[in-house]
Design an enzyme around this catalytic site. Sequence first.
Site, PDB file in Angstrom:
ATOM      1  N   ARG A 136       0.296   1.033  -6.924  1.00 23.53           N
ATOM      2  CA  ARG A 136       0.924   1.807  -7.998  1.00 23.53           C
ATOM      3  C   ARG A 136       0.013   2.052  -9.203  1.00 23.53           C
ATOM      4  NH1 ARG A 136       4.773   4.443  -5.196  1.00 23.53           N
ATOM      5  NH2 ARG A 136       5.960   2.983  -3.942  1.00 23.53           N
ATOM      6  N   GLN A 195      11.094   4.569  -6.329  1.00 27.29           N
ATOM      7  CA  GLN A 195       9.776   4.287  -5.731  1.00 27.29           C
ATOM      8  C   GLN A 195       9.509   2.773  -5.747  1.00 27.29           C
ATOM      9  OE1 GLN A 195       7.090   6.711  -8.099  1.00 27.29           O
ATOM     10  NE2 GLN A 195       7.629   8.558  -6.967  1.00 27.29           N
ATOM     11  N   TRP A 196       9.874   2.159  -6.856  1.00 30.11           N
ATOM     12  CA  TRP A 196       9.579   0.736  -7.094  1.00 30.11           C
ATOM     13  C   TRP A 196      10.286  -0.147  -6.060  1.00 30.11           C
ATOM     14  CZ3 TRP A 196       8.184  -0.541 -12.628  1.00 30.11           C
ATOM     15  CH2 TRP A 196       7.873  -1.893 -12.784  1.00 30.11           C
ATOM     16  N   HIS A 217      -0.477  -6.609  -4.667  1.00 27.03           N
ATOM     17  CA  HIS A 217      -0.299  -5.541  -3.665  1.00 27.03           C
ATOM     18  C   HIS A 217       0.410  -4.343  -4.325  1.00 27.03           C
ATOM     19  CE1 HIS A 217       0.368  -3.675   0.239  1.00 27.03           C
ATOM     20  NE2 HIS A 217       1.664  -3.607  -0.013  1.00 27.03           N
TER      21      HIS A 217
HETATM   22  C1  LIG Z   1       1.222   6.999  -3.359  1.00 21.33           C
HETATM   23  C2  LIG Z   1       2.398   6.608  -2.527  1.00 21.33           C
HETATM   24  C3  LIG Z   1       3.130   7.578  -1.883  1.00 21.33           C
HETATM   25  C4  LIG Z   1       4.242   7.235  -1.112  1.00 21.33           C
HETATM   26  N1  LIG Z   1       4.973   8.204  -0.488  1.00 21.33           N
HETATM   27  C5  LIG Z   1       6.075   7.888   0.244  1.00 21.33           C
HETATM   28  C6  LIG Z   1       6.878   8.887   0.878  1.00 21.33           C
HETATM   29  O1  LIG Z   1       6.605  10.059   0.796  1.00 21.33           O
HETATM   30  N2  LIG Z   1       7.977   8.480   1.570  1.00 21.33           N
HETATM   31  C7  LIG Z   1       8.320   7.174   1.705  1.00 21.33           C
HETATM   32  O2  LIG Z   1       9.324   6.863   2.351  1.00 21.33           O
HETATM   33  N3  LIG Z   1       7.574   6.197   1.110  1.00 21.33           N
HETATM   34  C8  LIG Z   1       6.477   6.517   0.383  1.00 21.33           C
HETATM   35  N4  LIG Z   1       5.738   5.533  -0.218  1.00 21.33           N
HETATM   36  C9  LIG Z   1       6.174   4.143  -0.089  1.00 21.33           C
HETATM   37  C10 LIG Z   1       5.267   3.365   0.898  1.00 21.33           C
HETATM   38  O3  LIG Z   1       5.345   3.907   2.199  1.00 21.33           O
HETATM   39  C11 LIG Z   1       5.695   1.880   0.921  1.00 21.33           C
HETATM   40  O4  LIG Z   1       7.023   1.791   1.379  1.00 21.33           O
HETATM   41  C12 LIG Z   1       5.608   1.245  -0.447  1.00 21.33           C
HETATM   42  O5  LIG Z   1       4.392   1.531  -1.066  1.00 21.33           O
HETATM   43  C13 LIG Z   1       5.766  -0.273  -0.313  1.00 21.33           C
HETATM   44  O6  LIG Z   1       4.635  -0.763   0.332  1.00 21.33           O
HETATM   45  P1  LIG Z   1       4.670  -2.044   1.248  1.00 21.33           P
HETATM   46  O7  LIG Z   1       5.659  -1.876   2.356  1.00 21.33           O
HETATM   47  O8  LIG Z   1       3.257  -2.363   1.639  1.00 21.33           O
HETATM   48  O9  LIG Z   1       5.162  -3.135   0.174  1.00 21.33           O
HETATM   49  P2  LIG Z   1       6.179  -4.394   0.287  1.00 21.33           P
HETATM   50  O10 LIG Z   1       7.515  -3.902   0.692  1.00 21.33           O
HETATM   51  O11 LIG Z   1       6.025  -5.091  -0.998  1.00 21.33           O
HETATM   52  O12 LIG Z   1       5.605  -5.214   1.436  1.00 21.33           O
HETATM   53  C14 LIG Z   1       4.348  -5.900   1.310  1.00 21.33           C
HETATM   54  C15 LIG Z   1       3.824  -6.153   2.699  1.00 21.33           C
HETATM   55  O13 LIG Z   1       4.716  -7.043   3.360  1.00 21.33           O
HETATM   56  C16 LIG Z   1       4.853  -6.678   4.722  1.00 21.33           C
HETATM   57  N5  LIG Z   1       6.268  -6.362   4.972  1.00 21.33           N
HETATM   58  C17 LIG Z   1       7.288  -6.415   4.072  1.00 21.33           C
HETATM   59  N6  LIG Z   1       8.455  -6.135   4.650  1.00 21.33           N
HETATM   60  C18 LIG Z   1       8.189  -5.891   5.945  1.00 21.33           C
HETATM   61  C19 LIG Z   1       8.974  -5.529   7.070  1.00 21.33           C
HETATM   62  N7  LIG Z   1      10.296  -5.387   6.986  1.00 21.33           N
HETATM   63  N8  LIG Z   1       8.369  -5.330   8.231  1.00 21.33           N
HETATM   64  C20 LIG Z   1       7.038  -5.468   8.353  1.00 21.33           C
HETATM   65  N9  LIG Z   1       6.211  -5.813   7.340  1.00 21.33           N
HETATM   66  C21 LIG Z   1       6.785  -6.031   6.146  1.00 21.33           C
HETATM   67  C22 LIG Z   1       3.927  -5.490   4.947  1.00 21.33           C
HETATM   68  O14 LIG Z   1       2.679  -5.964   5.376  1.00 21.33           O
HETATM   69  C23 LIG Z   1       3.768  -4.903   3.576  1.00 21.33           C
HETATM   70  O15 LIG Z   1       2.559  -4.190   3.391  1.00 21.33           O
HETATM   71  C24 LIG Z   1       4.623   5.857  -0.984  1.00 21.33           C
HETATM   72  C25 LIG Z   1       3.867   4.888  -1.642  1.00 21.33           C
HETATM   73  C26 LIG Z   1       2.771   5.241  -2.402  1.00 21.33           C
HETATM   74  C27 LIG Z   1       1.986   4.147  -3.110  1.00 21.33           C
END
Ligand SMILES: Cc1cc2nc3c(=O)[nH]c(=O)nc-3n(C[C@H](O)[C@H](O)[C@H](O)COP(=O)(O)OP(=O)(O)OC[C@H]3O[C@@H](n4cnc5c(N)ncnc54)[C@H](O)[C@@H]3O)c2cc1C
Length: 272
Positions: A186, A75-76, A181
């Site tokens: 989390r 997840q992390w 973020h």
């Molecule tokens: C409660 C919970 C349930 C979840 N359930 C699922 C699940 O069922 N299946 C699943 O696959 N995932 C799941 N996730 C994961 C979730 O979809 C995100 O992938 C994860 O939380 C990372 O978030 P993020 O992309 O905002 O963070 P980071 O990867 O840290 O990115 C931070 C921000 O940077 C930008 N960013 C970074 N990289 C890119 C890129 N390549 N393109 C565009 N923008 C970018 C975005 O704005 C993003 O919000 C879950 C997460 C949570 C918290």
Amino acid sequence: MEIKVLNKGFVRLVDIMGDDSAIVQAARTSYGTGTKSYEEDKKLIRYLLRNKHTSPFEMVELKFHIKLPIFVARQWIRHRTANVNEFSGRYSEMRDEFYIPELEDVRNQSTTNKQGRSDTILDSEISSSFVESVKNSQTDLYKEYKHYIDTGIARELSRINLPLSIYTEWYWKIDLHNLFHFLKLRMDKHAQYEIRCYAEAIAEILKEKVPIAYEAFEDYTLNSMYFSKNEQKLLSKLLNNIDIDDALLSDVKLDKREITEFKDKINLLKQK
Ligand SMILES: Cc1cc2nc3c(=O)[nH]c(=O)nc-3n(C[C@H](O)[C@H](O)[C@H](O)COP(=O)(O)OP(=O)(O)OC[C@H]3O[C@@H](n4cnc5c(N)ncnc54)[C@H](O)[C@@H]3O)c2cc1C
């Protein structure tokens, strides 16, 4: 600075570059004035976070050494804005260290949240039998792993049947903006309990290392509330003493899930 997490894990702060003053220093560069009093610096940090002027928070970098079960690591690792270097099960033997949940953390599937567990504590016989069974299969799988290793099978193959509950370790480096973020997502009640424990340990470290920024994060991000355009229309009706169920019957339409989320927010506000 090390905080124990779960039965065998930890979060250890290895290095930090910058603190609250680094945020102020960067921000004042863009506004053209130097460091001022503590109160003024605090006001500036809170203003920046409130208004999502986030780049000054990227001036603080933190490097952690973390020991965590692989299912938490999966997840992390979805948080892409960090730098990671992980223990290699191809290069070294995996250690006989597994996550075993505490009895009170063993729960049934939630009926309201498809991804989560129920709030109800289970009968201790059921949770003990689950934990015993988990422990037994961990022992068997590790024995099998050692057997493959001893017979000369490559480490990269010997490990493929090990369970997700085995511990791994990594170095994880991230800036404060992206760490906030990560924590917002989390530390939320929708995140799995085990990753939440790690997020809370990191929060403890931030409280000590960047107290002003962390307090602003708690006030303006972590515990803040978002209302969509339609939710605001409903909120306005509630403020004009219209009953919530009558308001929901009005022309402002929310879907079933939105209604539940809206009611949850209103109930939370009522408890403040
Ligand atoms: C409660 C919970 C349930 C979840 N359930 C699922 C699940 O069922 N299946 C699943 O696959 N995932 C799941 N996730 C994961 C979730 O979809 C995100 O992938 C994860 O939380 C990372 O978030 P993020 O992309 O905002 O963070 P980071 O990867 O840290 O990115 C931070 C921000 O940077 C930008 N960013 C970074 N990289 C890119 C890129 N390549 N393109 C565009 N923008 C970018 C975005 O704005 C993003 O919000 C879950 C997460 C949570 C918290």
